[in-house]
Design a protein around this motif. Structure first.
Motif, short mmCIF file in Angstrom:
data_model
loop_
_atom_site.label_atom_id
_atom_site.label_comp_id
_atom_site.label_asym_id
_atom_site.label_seq_id
_atom_site.Cartn_x
_atom_site.Cartn_y
_atom_site.Cartn_z
N GLU A 189 0.83 -1.21 0.00
CA GLU A 189 0.00 0.00 0.00
C GLU A 189 0.86 1.26 0.00
O GLU A 189 0.50 2.25 -0.62
CB GLU A 189 -1.03 0.01 1.13
CG GLU A 189 -0.51 0.02 2.51
CD GLU A 189 -0.27 -1.36 3.08
OE1 GLU A 189 0.12 -1.44 4.24
OE2 GLU A 189 -0.45 -2.36 2.38
N ILE B 270 -4.23 -1.15 -12.87
CA ILE B 270 -5.11 -2.32 -13.01
C ILE B 270 -5.75 -2.33 -14.39
O ILE B 270 -6.31 -1.33 -14.83
CB ILE B 270 -6.24 -2.29 -11.95
CG1 ILE B 270 -5.65 -2.34 -10.55
CG2 ILE B 270 -7.21 -3.44 -12.17
CD1 ILE B 270 -6.68 -2.14 -9.46
N HIS C 204 -8.70 -4.44 -16.01
CA HIS C 204 -9.78 -5.38 -15.69
C HIS C 204 -10.83 -5.29 -16.78
O HIS C 204 -11.54 -4.29 -16.90
CB HIS C 204 -10.39 -5.05 -14.33
CG HIS C 204 -11.46 -6.01 -13.91
ND1 HIS C 204 -12.79 -5.71 -13.99
CD2 HIS C 204 -11.38 -7.28 -13.45
CE1 HIS C 204 -13.50 -6.73 -13.56
NE2 HIS C 204 -12.67 -7.69 -13.23
N LEU D 115 -6.64 4.30 -8.32
CA LEU D 115 -6.56 3.20 -7.38
C LEU D 115 -6.40 3.71 -5.95
O LEU D 115 -7.16 3.33 -5.04
CB LEU D 115 -5.39 2.27 -7.75
CG LEU D 115 -5.07 1.14 -6.77
CD1 LEU D 115 -6.26 0.19 -6.62
CD2 LEU D 115 -3.83 0.39 -7.24
N LYS E 224 -11.72 -11.25 -8.06
CA LYS E 224 -10.80 -10.71 -9.07
C LYS E 224 -11.33 -9.45 -9.74
O LYS E 224 -11.23 -9.27 -10.94
CB LYS E 224 -10.46 -11.76 -10.12
CG LYS E 224 -9.77 -12.98 -9.56
CD LYS E 224 -9.48 -13.98 -10.66
CE LYS E 224 -8.88 -15.23 -10.08
NZ LYS E 224 -8.67 -16.25 -11.09
N PRO F 103 -11.77 -4.96 -9.41
CA PRO F 103 -11.22 -3.78 -8.74
C PRO F 103 -11.86 -3.55 -7.37
O PRO F 103 -11.17 -3.15 -6.43
CB PRO F 103 -11.53 -2.63 -9.70
CG PRO F 103 -11.57 -3.29 -11.04
CD PRO F 103 -12.20 -4.64 -10.79
N ILE G 268 -10.05 -5.42 -4.78
CA ILE G 268 -8.77 -4.78 -4.46
C ILE G 268 -8.98 -3.60 -3.52
O ILE G 268 -8.27 -3.45 -2.52
CB ILE G 268 -8.03 -4.36 -5.75
CG1 ILE G 268 -7.65 -5.62 -6.55
CG2 ILE G 268 -6.80 -3.52 -5.43
CD1 ILE G 268 -7.16 -5.34 -7.94
N TYR G 269 -9.98 -2.75 -3.81
CA TYR G 269 -10.26 -1.61 -2.93
C TYR G 269 -10.62 -2.10 -1.52
O TYR G 269 -10.13 -1.56 -0.53
CB TYR G 269 -11.40 -0.75 -3.46
CG TYR G 269 -11.28 -0.30 -4.89
CD1 TYR G 269 -10.05 -0.07 -5.48
CD2 TYR G 269 -12.42 -0.12 -5.65
CE1 TYR G 269 -9.95 0.35 -6.79
CE2 TYR G 269 -12.33 0.31 -6.97
CZ TYR G 269 -11.10 0.53 -7.54
OH TYR G 269 -11.02 0.94 -8.83
N TYR H 134 -9.90 -4.97 -0.10
CA TYR H 134 -8.76 -5.62 0.54
C TYR H 134 -7.85 -4.58 1.19
O TYR H 134 -7.51 -4.67 2.37
CB TYR H 134 -7.98 -6.45 -0.47
CG TYR H 134 -6.69 -6.99 0.10
CD1 TYR H 134 -6.71 -8.11 0.92
CD2 TYR H 134 -5.48 -6.35 -0.13
CE1 TYR H 134 -5.53 -8.59 1.48
CE2 TYR H 134 -4.30 -6.82 0.42
CZ TYR H 134 -4.33 -7.94 1.23
OH TYR H 134 -3.17 -8.40 1.79
N TYR H 135 -7.43 -3.58 0.41
CA TYR H 135 -6.54 -2.57 0.95
C TYR H 135 -7.21 -1.73 2.04
O TYR H 135 -6.59 -1.38 3.04
CB TYR H 135 -5.99 -1.66 -0.15
CG TYR H 135 -4.88 -2.31 -0.92
CD1 TYR H 135 -3.66 -2.58 -0.33
CD2 TYR H 135 -5.06 -2.66 -2.25
CE1 TYR H 135 -2.64 -3.20 -1.03
CE2 TYR H 135 -4.04 -3.28 -2.96
CZ TYR H 135 -2.83 -3.54 -2.34
OH TYR H 135 -1.84 -4.16 -3.03
#
Length: 136
Positions: free
Chosen positions: A8, A24, A26, A36, A65, A67, A70-71, A73-74
């Protein structure tokens, strides 16, 4: 910059130094490092401020899988929550067993056959559009 920096940290570093570079790919979507980082911070704010996510809370992240994954998760990581990745192909029986043993505070992601829409905490795009973040 040390090679031991967190991912991060690197995302935010690249958002500042190379904001337009694509982070990314996608499907037909292209998301720059600036986009991001902005989206990660918006989701972090929504989780903390609007959904009261706290350090140590358990959250399920449906790992599809996208975006959005991903958002989430972080943002969960930045909020110091305990993130449990859930396979989107999980059976309903296994999901229910894991859910009953861990008792997650939230479930984020896209509903699946085993995980109903009612179980999933939805954050609307209008919520995130209310949050203004800039890297200037």
């Amino acid at each position: 910059m040390s090679h031991l920096q967190s991912v991060e940290y690197n995302v935010f570093h690249w958002a500042k130094t190379t904001p337009e570079k694509i982070a990314i790919y996608h499907r037909d979507e292209r998301i720059s490092y600036s986009q991001l980082a902005t989206n990660i911070l918006k989701v972090t704010y929504l989780l903390s401020a609007k959904h009261s996510l706290k350090m140590g809370d358990i959250v399920f992240l449906i790992a599809d899988k996208s975006p959005t994954f991903i958002y989430n998760y972080y943002a969960s990581h930045l909020s110091k929550a305990i993130a449990v990745m859930i396979d989107p192909e999980i059976s309903a029986q296994r999901f229910d067993m894991i859910k009953s043993r861990t008792q997650p505070r939230f479930i984020f992601g896209n509903p699946t056959k085993a995980i109903s829409k009612e179980c999933v905490t939805q954050m609307t795009s209008s919520e995130s559009s209310d949050v203004n973040i800039s890297f200037d």
